[in-house]
Write an enzyme that holds these catalytic residues in place. Structure first.
Site, PDB file in Angstrom:
ATOM      1  N   VAL A   1       0.899  -1.118  -0.168  1.00  0.00           N
ATOM      2  CA  VAL A   1       0.025  -0.096   0.092  1.00  0.00           C
ATOM      3  C   VAL A   1       0.757   1.077   0.116  1.00  0.00           C
ATOM      4  CG1 VAL A   1      -1.844   1.291   1.478  1.00  0.00           C
ATOM      5  CG2 VAL A   1      -1.840  -1.261   1.310  1.00  0.00           C
TER       6      VAL A   1
ATOM      7  N   LYS B   1       3.660   1.740   2.815  1.00  0.00           N
ATOM      8  CA  LYS B   1       4.166   1.809   4.057  1.00  0.00           C
ATOM      9  C   LYS B   1       5.541   2.608   4.099  1.00  0.00           C
ATOM     10  CE  LYS B   1       3.416  -2.087   6.204  1.00  0.00           C
ATOM     11  NZ  LYS B   1       2.849  -2.673   4.906  1.00  0.00           N
TER      12      LYS B   1
ATOM     13  N   LYS C   1      12.315  -1.548  11.059  1.00  0.00           N
ATOM     14  CA  LYS C   1      11.469  -2.591  10.563  1.00  0.00           C
ATOM     15  C   LYS C   1      11.934  -3.874  10.829  1.00  0.00           C
ATOM     16  CE  LYS C   1       9.151  -4.303   6.045  1.00  0.00           C
ATOM     17  NZ  LYS C   1       7.719  -3.947   6.164  1.00  0.00           N
TER      18      LYS C   1
END
EC number: 6.3.3.3
Length: 242
Positions: A13, A15, A37
């Site tokens: 999307v 991120k 992350k």
């Protein structure tokens, strides 16, 4: 601790672009911001096409890719399944340990999850369990077009039901030809969720530069609102430690 937890309504999307761009903008403003992350599937951390490398490039942090993302694997599956198939065990305690290590370098961290909040993450936790441990305000990255109202409102409701604060939504990948519908979706998301849409980030076609992404973030995202959140978090943290 301060920063944001960047999650999404789905995978792919935007991120990573949002997290990297916001970190890069805040670093330009003088904030000691890092990126983290913990788990990445689809690419190993050192792969320039992967999220860890893109986070490093967009944010401008000095951190090595394998410190931004300590657990990575090639197979493009939900992190828990990818690690299991590779014979590796990663727990919630492991990724929190690395989070605390990153906080030794930075005052704040922008943490990117994987997919959405209900994604099977570590061996013993979903993404939302990790977010609950950190207690950072969420930024929800969502698609701008058909279906996004349902997905975004459900994501926000799920987060709130678990006691999390949602700072705002960013619609990523907005095309000029779709802006009428995007604006309608923005209004509906705000009305139904009670959460502000803080930005409509444009669609980046083909190769794009760090400068292009950061300039777009400055133009299309309400950076001042997010800066206010960072300042408030820092004030609360300072008060709590006294």
């Amino acid at each position: 601790m301060s920063g944001f937890f960047i999650t999404a309504t789905d995978t792919e999307v935007g991120k990573t672009v949002v997290a990297g761009a916001l970190a890069g903008v805040f670093r330009e403003l003088g904030y000691n911001i890092g990126v983290y992350k913990p788990l990445q599937s689809g690419h190993v951390a050192s792969n320039p096409e992967g999220d860890a490398a893109r986070l490093k490039a967009l944010s401008g942090v000095p951190t090595k890719e394998d410190e931004i993302c300590p657990y990575s694997i090639e197979e493009p599956l939900a992190p828990r399944l990818a690690m299991k198939r590779a014979g590796r065990t990663v727990t919630l305690k492991d990724i929190i340990h690395h989070y605390n290590e990153r906080l030794k370098e930075f005052n704040s961290l922008f943490v990117e999850g994987a997919g959405g909040l209900a994604v099977p993450y570590t061996e013993d936790a979903l993404v939302i369990d990790f977010a609950k441990e950190l207690q950072l305000p969420l930024i929800v990255v969502a698609r701008p077009t058909l279906g996004t109202v349902n997905h975004t409102v459900l994501t926000i409701a799920y987060a709130k039901a678990h006691g999390l604060t949602v700072a705002g939504v960013i619609l990523s990948g907005c095309k000029e030809c779709e802006m009428e519908r995007v604006q309608e979706n923005k209004v509906m998301i705000e009305e139904l969720s009670g959460v502000p849409v803080l930005g409509l980030l444009p669609f980046f076609e083909g190769e794009f530069t760090k400068k292009e992404v950061l300039e777009s973030a400055k133009e299309y995202i309400m950076i001042s609102k997010l800066e206010e959140c960072i300042r408030n978090e820092s004030t609360v943290a300072h008060t709590s430690s006294n």
